[in-house]
Design an enzyme around this catalytic site. Structure first.
Site, PDB file in Angstrom:
ATOM      1  N   HIS A  61       0.824  -1.203   0.000  1.00 27.96           N
ATOM      2  CA  HIS A  61       0.000   0.000   0.000  1.00 27.96           C
ATOM      3  C   HIS A  61       0.869   1.268   0.000  1.00 27.96           C
ATOM      4  O   HIS A  61       2.001   1.253   0.482  1.00 27.96           O
ATOM      5  CB  HIS A  61      -0.934   0.000   1.220  1.00 27.96           C
ATOM      6  CG  HIS A  61      -2.051  -0.997   1.087  1.00 27.96           C
ATOM      7  ND1 HIS A  61      -3.140  -1.021   1.922  1.00 27.96           N
ATOM      8  CD2 HIS A  61      -2.234  -1.998   0.184  1.00 27.96           C
ATOM      9  CE1 HIS A  61      -3.955  -2.005   1.548  1.00 27.96           C
ATOM     10  NE2 HIS A  61      -3.423  -2.608   0.506  1.00 27.96           N
TER      11      HIS A  61
ATOM     12  N   GLU B 294       0.783   3.980   1.722  1.00 27.59           N
ATOM     13  CA  GLU B 294       1.187   4.503   3.034  1.00 27.59           C
ATOM     14  C   GLU B 294       2.375   3.718   3.578  1.00 27.59           C
ATOM     15  O   GLU B 294       3.341   4.303   4.104  1.00 27.59           O
ATOM     16  CB  GLU B 294       0.030   4.375   4.036  1.00 27.59           C
ATOM     17  CG  GLU B 294      -1.261   5.053   3.618  1.00 27.59           C
ATOM     18  CD  GLU B 294      -2.179   4.171   2.782  1.00 27.59           C
ATOM     19  OE1 GLU B 294      -1.686   3.390   1.941  1.00 27.59           O
ATOM     20  OE2 GLU B 294      -3.400   4.281   2.961  1.00 27.59           O
TER      21      GLU B 294
ATOM     22  N   CYS C 187      -6.032   1.808   5.245  1.00 24.32           N
ATOM     23  CA  CYS C 187      -6.638   0.583   5.780  1.00 24.32           C
ATOM     24  C   CYS C 187      -6.082   0.308   7.186  1.00 24.32           C
ATOM     25  O   CYS C 187      -5.179   1.010   7.657  1.00 24.32           O
ATOM     26  CB  CYS C 187      -6.352  -0.589   4.849  1.00 24.32           C
ATOM     27  SG  CYS C 187      -4.650  -1.171   4.947  1.00 24.32           S
TER      28      CYS C 187
HETATM   29  O1  LIG Z   1      -5.171   2.346   2.157  1.00 20.17           O
HETATM   30  C1  LIG Z   1      -4.965   1.824   1.054  1.00 20.17           C
HETATM   31  N1  LIG Z   1      -3.811   2.114   0.384  1.00 20.17           N
HETATM   32  C2  LIG Z   1      -3.509   1.546  -0.825  1.00 20.17           C
HETATM   33  O2  LIG Z   1      -2.454   1.798  -1.387  1.00 20.17           O
HETATM   34  N2  LIG Z   1      -4.431   0.682  -1.366  1.00 20.17           N
HETATM   35  C3  LIG Z   1      -4.180   0.090  -2.664  1.00 20.17           C
HETATM   36  C4  LIG Z   1      -4.128  -1.420  -2.700  1.00 20.17           C
HETATM   37  C5  LIG Z   1      -4.671  -1.734  -4.068  1.00 20.17           C
HETATM   38  O3  LIG Z   1      -3.616  -1.629  -5.032  1.00 20.17           O
HETATM   39  C6  LIG Z   1      -5.675  -0.613  -4.322  1.00 20.17           C
HETATM   40  C7  LIG Z   1      -7.093  -0.960  -3.928  1.00 20.17           C
HETATM   41  O4  LIG Z   1      -7.625  -1.735  -4.949  1.00 20.17           O
HETATM   42  P1  LIG Z   1      -9.189  -1.869  -5.229  1.00 20.17           P
HETATM   43  O5  LIG Z   1      -9.805  -0.474  -5.030  1.00 20.17           O
HETATM   44  O6  LIG Z   1      -9.247  -2.329  -6.648  1.00 20.17           O
HETATM   45  O7  LIG Z   1      -9.708  -2.868  -4.240  1.00 20.17           O
HETATM   46  O8  LIG Z   1      -5.248   0.458  -3.513  1.00 20.17           O
HETATM   47  C8  LIG Z   1      -5.609   0.383  -0.741  1.00 20.17           C
HETATM   48  C9  LIG Z   1      -5.897   0.927   0.456  1.00 20.17           C
HETATM   49  C10 LIG Z   1      -7.170   0.522   1.120  1.00 20.17           C
HETATM   50  O9  LIG Z   1      -7.858   1.536   1.660  1.00 20.17           O
HETATM   51 ZN   LIG Z   2      -3.269  -0.013   3.635  1.00 18.81          ZN
END
Ligand SMILES: O=c1[nH]c(=O)n([C@H]2C[C@H](O)[C@@H](COP(=O)(O)O)O2)cc1CO
Ligand SMILES: [Zn+2]
Length: 163
Positions: A75, A77, A101
């Site tokens: 992710h 963050e 998340c």
């Molecule tokens: O906090 C986050 N930070 C983050 O980088 N992500 C990323 C993981 C995935 O590559 C994408 C979420 O994918 P999707 O919306 O298709 O479920 O975003 C997802 C979250 C979830 O909130």
């Molecule tokens: Zn996350």
């Protein structure tokens, strides 16, 4: 007289986070993060992507089915925290396009970041977001939704005095 149409700190750092998100190969959700200290110095940035050395062309970007991106993607963050190269993130602020998340919330709290500024909260009802808000509020991390003055900010690579 000084220029009046300069961007705010909030717009600047959220802008950096949105620019970082442009590096993401995720076809569905591109997330960027920018970590800033109390002197308005950028400490780190990150975006969602696969770990170093793990090819974008070999791992899946699918959201559903047998083989999805979820077990592999780092992710934004967490990438920003890990990219800070050992600098202290104590009392820092993290700017993110999407509300973090629960797993990122744990890393945010443990690294000493004290404020989360976000734009979008599209997964507000997900268990991971509810758990994240529970953890962040228990730990006393401030959460603030950015309300930008403008909907867009245009960047131009053209050599132009008005850019
Ligand atoms: O906090 C986050 N930070 C983050 O980088 N992500 C990323 C993981 C995935 O590559 C994408 C979420 O994918 P999707 O919306 O298709 O479920 O975003 C997802 C979250 C979830 O909130
Ligand atoms: Zn996350």
């Amino acid at each position: 007289m000084k220029r009046q149409d300069y961007i705010s700190w909030d717009e600047y750092f959220m802008g950096v986070s949105l620019l970082a998100a442009k590096r993401s190969k995720d076809p569905n959700t591109q997330v960027g993060a920018c970590i800033v200290d109390s002197n308005h110095v950028i400490l780190s940035t990150g975006y969602n992507g696969f770990p170093l050395g793990c090819s974008d062309d070999e791992l899946p970007w699918a959201r559903t089915g047998e083989d999805t991106k979820y077990p592999y993607v780092v992710h934004a963050e967490l990438n920003a925290i890990l990219n800070s190269g050992g600098k202290s993130l104590r009392d820092a602020t993290i700017y993110v396009g999407l509300f973090p998340c629960n797993e990122c919330a744990k890393a945010i709290i443990q690294s000493g970041i004290r404020e989360v500024v976000y734009l979008d909260d599209k997964y507000a009802n997900a268990k991971s977001t509810l758990a994240s808000k529970r953890l962040l509020s228990m730990a006393g991390v401030k959460m603030r939704k950015l309300k930008p003055r403008e909907k867009t900010l245009v960047l131009s690579f053209e050599s132009n005095p008005d850019r």
